[in-house]
Design an enzyme around this catalytic site. Structure first.
Site, PDB file in Angstrom:
ATOM      1  N   TRP A 325      45.062 103.602  16.122  1.00  0.00           N
ATOM      2  CA  TRP A 325      45.198 103.641  17.584  1.00  0.00           C
ATOM      3  C   TRP A 325      43.952 103.058  18.249  1.00  0.00           C
ATOM      4  CZ3 TRP A 325      42.256 105.902  21.414  1.00  0.00           C
ATOM      5  CH2 TRP A 325      42.825 105.986  22.685  1.00  0.00           C
ATOM      6  N   HIS A 326      42.777 103.289  17.638  1.00  0.00           N
ATOM      7  CA  HIS A 326      41.535 102.845  18.252  1.00  0.00           C
ATOM      8  C   HIS A 326      41.360 101.336  18.219  1.00  0.00           C
ATOM      9  CE1 HIS A 326      40.360 107.108  18.075  1.00  0.00           C
ATOM     10  NE2 HIS A 326      39.493 106.789  19.004  1.00  0.00           N
ATOM     11  N   GLY A 327      41.980 100.664  17.280  1.00  0.00           N
ATOM     12  CA  GLY A 327      41.820  99.215  17.275  1.00  0.00           C
ATOM     13  C   GLY A 327      42.431  98.551  16.066  1.00  0.00           C
TER      14      GLY A 327
END
Length: 478
Positions: A325-327
């Site tokens: 989700w973060h990248g």
């Protein structure tokens, strides 16, 4: 429009004045004005992506109504999956397409196949991960019959695009925010003053702590091979302070800004670096995302109800998904996997709920045992942050290799004395205020007015002095 710019501090008072003027007119007008302000706030980043936000909002609003009014389970599922697929489809194209294309090409190259998969030259819409999760939680709750759909398009649009939380959270739930938008808000002088105080502390975290730590951390991470092991350790520690000051500072400004408008947002950070184990850390770090994955992924997968294997499997899944989700980078996936490994002992031994209260509650100092556990937890977290910050997994391992060398015992070159002093004072303030909603919530309230305002003035002067190092918020890229 950044929270730490003059532009925002012209925008916010204007919104505040118009908003409370409209309070005497009608709730509908007040929400319309707040929605317009939110759309303007978002358009300041890139007006073209405003249409994507409006489309996503309209999709979830419409599918929510269609699900609720559906006469058959098949029809209800159709509208549910339409919303999920389209939302995740947009997120996948804008955020993950290039990652998957490059990873697939690299995979084929290991077997001797050289392929040229085209990538997209597109900009990641700011806040897309956050407002997508707002919408997903809403449609999932309707699908699970937890809530009824919101039929007022203005109120629902405001729930999704409310400007304090729009670009970097906290990730709100319809059950918490929508009821506040549908009832009359009365101005509270206490809440307004407290909101201003929380904004001030958020700015201190961002401008004074995060942006100063970023200068040293960036210099180390950009060229790790030319630094000693001790400097690498200090660079990793400074990044830990940078990302905490940056993200929790944003959250404090968001919560404080919202309190000025009489709306309470979910608390997103609760002194995570005073945690005694990794399980406690994740109950205190980015709380709105952690609870989102718990409620909408971990529990639907079976949670901890299916025995130890299911508990371990589901824990790894949510941490890997959280990393992704973060990248779109393998560094985030490794970071998620490392945190899953960290938390495994407490999952297996069933000690993950041992530390529910803040450390040393009602005391000035922690016990020796708690202090050692805090240091160990912080050390493990810093190691994980190296993967989060590094440009690649290989660079992260080279960074770790450089740390565990003979030079780890040397004095760091170009020792940043001012930054160390700032971090030390910041830690002390956070420790003293750890039982409050934010560190300076009650600080100096028993002082004479002149001393209390002198303290606030000192903080403002700190902001002015250090404000020249203006940098974007880290989580805007997610």
């Amino acid at each position: 429009m950044l929270f730490n710019t003059l532009q925002y501090f012209i925008f916010l008072p204007i919104v505040f004045i118009i908003y409370w003027w409209a309070n005497n007119k009608s709730l509908k007008l007040q929400n319309i004005l707040l929605l317009i302000a939110s759309y303007y706030f978002y358009a300041c980043w890139d007006w073209r992506f405003l249409f994507l936000l409006i489309f996503s909002t309209g999709l979830d609003y419409y599918t929510g109504l269609k699900m609720y009014d559906a006469s058959t389970i098949k029809s209800k599922k159709f509208w549910f999956w339409l919303s999920v697929v389209v939302n995740l489809g947009f997120l996948g194209v804008f955020k993950y397409y290039n990652f998957f294309a490059a990873s697939f090409a690299d995979f084929l190259s290991h077997f001797g196949f050289q392929v040229n998969i085209g990538t997209l030259e597109i900009i990641l819409p700011v806040g897309i991960s956050f407002y997508t999760f707002h919408g997903l939680s809403y449609v999932i709750d309707i699908y699970k019959n937890r809530i009824e759909p919101e039929r007022n398009i203005v109120d629902y649009s405001l729930f999704v695009s409310y400007f304090p939380l729009l670009v970097a959270g906290p990730i709100e739930r319809a059950t918490h925010l929508l009821p506040q938008l549908k009832k009359k808000r009365d101005f509270s002088y206490y809440n307004a003053v407290d909101g201003l105080r929380q904004i001030l502390w958020g700015l201190i975290k961002k401008v004074v702590i995060a942006d100063n730590c970023a200068l040293y951390a960036n210099a180390i991470f950009d060229n790790p091979e030319s630094h000693s092991g001790s400097s690498l350790v200090l660079g990793a520690v400074f990044f830990a302070f940078q990302i905490y000051g940056d993200f929790s500072g944003y959250s404090d400004i968001a919560l404080g800004s919202s309190r000025l408008l009489g709306i309470e947002l979910l608390k997103n950070f609760n002194y995570p670096y005073f945690s005694r184990d990794i399980a406690e850390f994740w109950r205190r770090w980015h709380i709105s995302l952690s609870t989102w994955f718990r409620d909408y992924l971990y529990i639907p997968l079976g949670g901890s109800q299916g025995g130890m294997w299911m508990k371990v499997r589901n824990t790894f899944i949510i941490f890997l998904v959280s990393g992704f989700w973060h990248g779109a980078n393998w560094t985030f996936i490794v970071w998620g996997a490392l945190n899953a490994l960290y938390i495994m002992p407490s999952i297996i031994l069933n000690t993950n709920r041992n530390n529910l209260e803040i450390v040393a509650k009602g005391k000035f100092l922690p016990s020796v045992k708690d202090f050692c556990h805090i240091l160990l937890t912080f050390g493990l977290t810093v190691i994980a942050w190296i993967f989060f910050r590094a440009a690649s997994v290989s660079q992260a391992f080279l960074y770790l290799k450089g740390i565990f060398s003979n030079s780890i015992l040397s004095i760091p070159e170009n020792l940043p004395k001012m930054e160390l002093l700032l971090c030390g004072c910041f830690l002390l303030m956070e420790w003293l205020g750890r039982e409050n909603n934010y560190a300076i919530a009650n600080f100096g309230k028993s002082w004479y007015v002149i001393f209390r305002w002198s303290f606030y003035l000192f903080l403002i002067l700190m902001l002015i002095y250090f404000g020249a190092k203006e940098q974007n918020f880290i989580y805007f890229q997610f």
